[in-house]
Write an enzyme that holds these catalytic residues in place. Structure first.
Site, PDB file in Angstrom:
ATOM      1  N   ARG A  95       0.830  -1.216   0.000  1.00  0.00           N
ATOM      2  CA  ARG A  95       0.000   0.000   0.000  1.00  0.00           C
ATOM      3  C   ARG A  95       0.853   1.251   0.000  1.00  0.00           C
ATOM      4  NH1 ARG A  95      -2.660  -3.741   2.850  1.00  0.00           N
ATOM      5  NH2 ARG A  95      -1.743  -3.074   4.798  1.00  0.00           N
ATOM      6  N   GLU A 139       5.172 -10.663  14.197  1.00  0.00           N
ATOM      7  CA  GLU A 139       4.672 -11.322  15.409  1.00  0.00           C
ATOM      8  C   GLU A 139       5.168 -12.774  15.450  1.00  0.00           C
ATOM      9  OE1 GLU A 139       0.494 -11.015  15.825  1.00  0.00           O
ATOM     10  OE2 GLU A 139       0.506 -11.794  17.883  1.00  0.00           O
TER      11      GLU A 139
HETATM   12  P1  AMP Z   1       4.549  -2.728  11.685  1.00  0.00           P
HETATM   13  O1  AMP Z   1       5.857  -3.211  11.136  1.00  0.00           O
HETATM   14  O2  AMP Z   1       4.054  -3.563  12.824  1.00  0.00           O
HETATM   15  O3  AMP Z   1       4.585  -1.252  12.013  1.00  0.00           O
HETATM   16  O4  AMP Z   1       3.465  -2.934  10.550  1.00  0.00           O
HETATM   17  C1  AMP Z   1       3.302  -1.996   9.535  1.00  0.00           C
HETATM   18  C2  AMP Z   1       3.031  -2.661   8.224  1.00  0.00           C
HETATM   19  O5  AMP Z   1       2.042  -3.674   8.332  1.00  0.00           O
HETATM   20  C3  AMP Z   1       2.503  -1.655   7.199  1.00  0.00           C
HETATM   21  O6  AMP Z   1       3.077  -1.953   5.934  1.00  0.00           O
HETATM   22  C4  AMP Z   1       0.989  -1.874   7.196  1.00  0.00           C
HETATM   23  O7  AMP Z   1       0.485  -1.841   5.888  1.00  0.00           O
HETATM   24  C5  AMP Z   1       0.793  -3.235   7.819  1.00  0.00           C
HETATM   25  N1  AMP Z   1      -0.146  -3.233   8.951  1.00  0.00           N
HETATM   26  C6  AMP Z   1       0.167  -3.529  10.236  1.00  0.00           C
HETATM   27  N2  AMP Z   1      -0.912  -3.493  11.019  1.00  0.00           N
HETATM   28  C7  AMP Z   1      -1.927  -3.142  10.208  1.00  0.00           C
HETATM   29  C8  AMP Z   1      -3.327  -2.914  10.436  1.00  0.00           C
HETATM   30  N3  AMP Z   1      -3.891  -3.057  11.655  1.00  0.00           N
HETATM   31  N4  AMP Z   1      -4.089  -2.560   9.384  1.00  0.00           N
HETATM   32  C9  AMP Z   1      -3.536  -2.401   8.162  1.00  0.00           C
HETATM   33  N5  AMP Z   1      -2.242  -2.597   7.891  1.00  0.00           N
HETATM   34  C10 AMP Z   1      -1.443  -2.969   8.907  1.00  0.00           C
END
Ligand code: AMP
Length: 176
Positions: A63, A100
């Site tokens: 995205r 995770e």
């Molecule tokens: P993080 O590495 O945990 O910050 O996750 C961010 C990445 O995962 C981004 O590329 C987001 O598109 C996706 N992502 C993580 N959590 C969500 C969520 N609740 N809704 C949509 N996209 C998410």
């Protein structure tokens, strides 16, 4: 988050238990499908970075590609994709980051940008911050100069900002 929240923020849909149980997925598809909302959101995303000498926008698969390419045109900048392994031809640089369960990797083409190019990093959602931090590391190794990062929404509960270098600007349009 601005008070009142921008009208376009109502077009971000919460989808429970997607892609796995317990996750609330923030679905930006309805926002992207609405021309006026998409335009207003993009202007807000670009505003802090206008006149900042941004030469390229780097978007995180997938995205971040949609937002990043559109944002690059708003800023009169180029676009660089940061991709999952196996998608980019030629020499690449890679950074791993924790999920995770397990880990994932992000790659950039080694010759994507001339050394010292001023780059803005973009993604849709900041959760734990692992993805954005890995993207910053791989851009740094590529030789880019990271001006900052822009995300559409920051999920406060995950404290992802803690994993972002304090001396690099990080702008989010919504705190959810
Ligand atoms: P993080 O590495 O945990 O910050 O996750 C961010 C990445 O995962 C981004 O590329 C987001 O598109 C996706 N992502 C993580 N959590 C969500 C969520 N609740 N809704 C949509 N996209 C998410």
């Amino acid at each position: 988050m601005p008070n009142p929240p921008p009208a376009w923020s109502r077009l971000i849909r919460d989808v429970a238990d997607f892609p796995s149980p317990g996750i609330v997925f923030r679905d930006i598809a309805p926002l992207l499908a609405d021309p006026a909302a998409f335009a207003a959101m993009l202007q807000a995303l670009a505003a802090p970075w206008c006149g900042q000498g941004i030469r390229a926008v780097a978007g995180i698969e997938s995205r971040g590609f949609i937002l990043g390419a559109a944002l690059a045109r708003e800023l009169d900048a180029g676009f660089v994709p940061l991709r999952k392994p196996g998608k980019l031809p030629g020499a690449v640089l890679e950074e791993a980051y924790a999920l995770e369960y397990g880990q994932d990797r992000l790659q950039v083409q080694a010759d994507a940008l001339p050394a010292g190019t001023r780059v803005l990093l973009v993604d849709d959602v900041l959760a734990t911050g692992g993805t954005l931090a890995a993207a910053a590391r791989v851009l740094h190794r590529q030789g880019a100069q990271l001006a900052g990062a822009a995300v559409l929404a920051e999920l406060a509960a995950f404290e992802g900002r803690e994993r972002w270098p304090a001396d690099v600007p990080l702008q989010s349009l919504l705190l959810l």
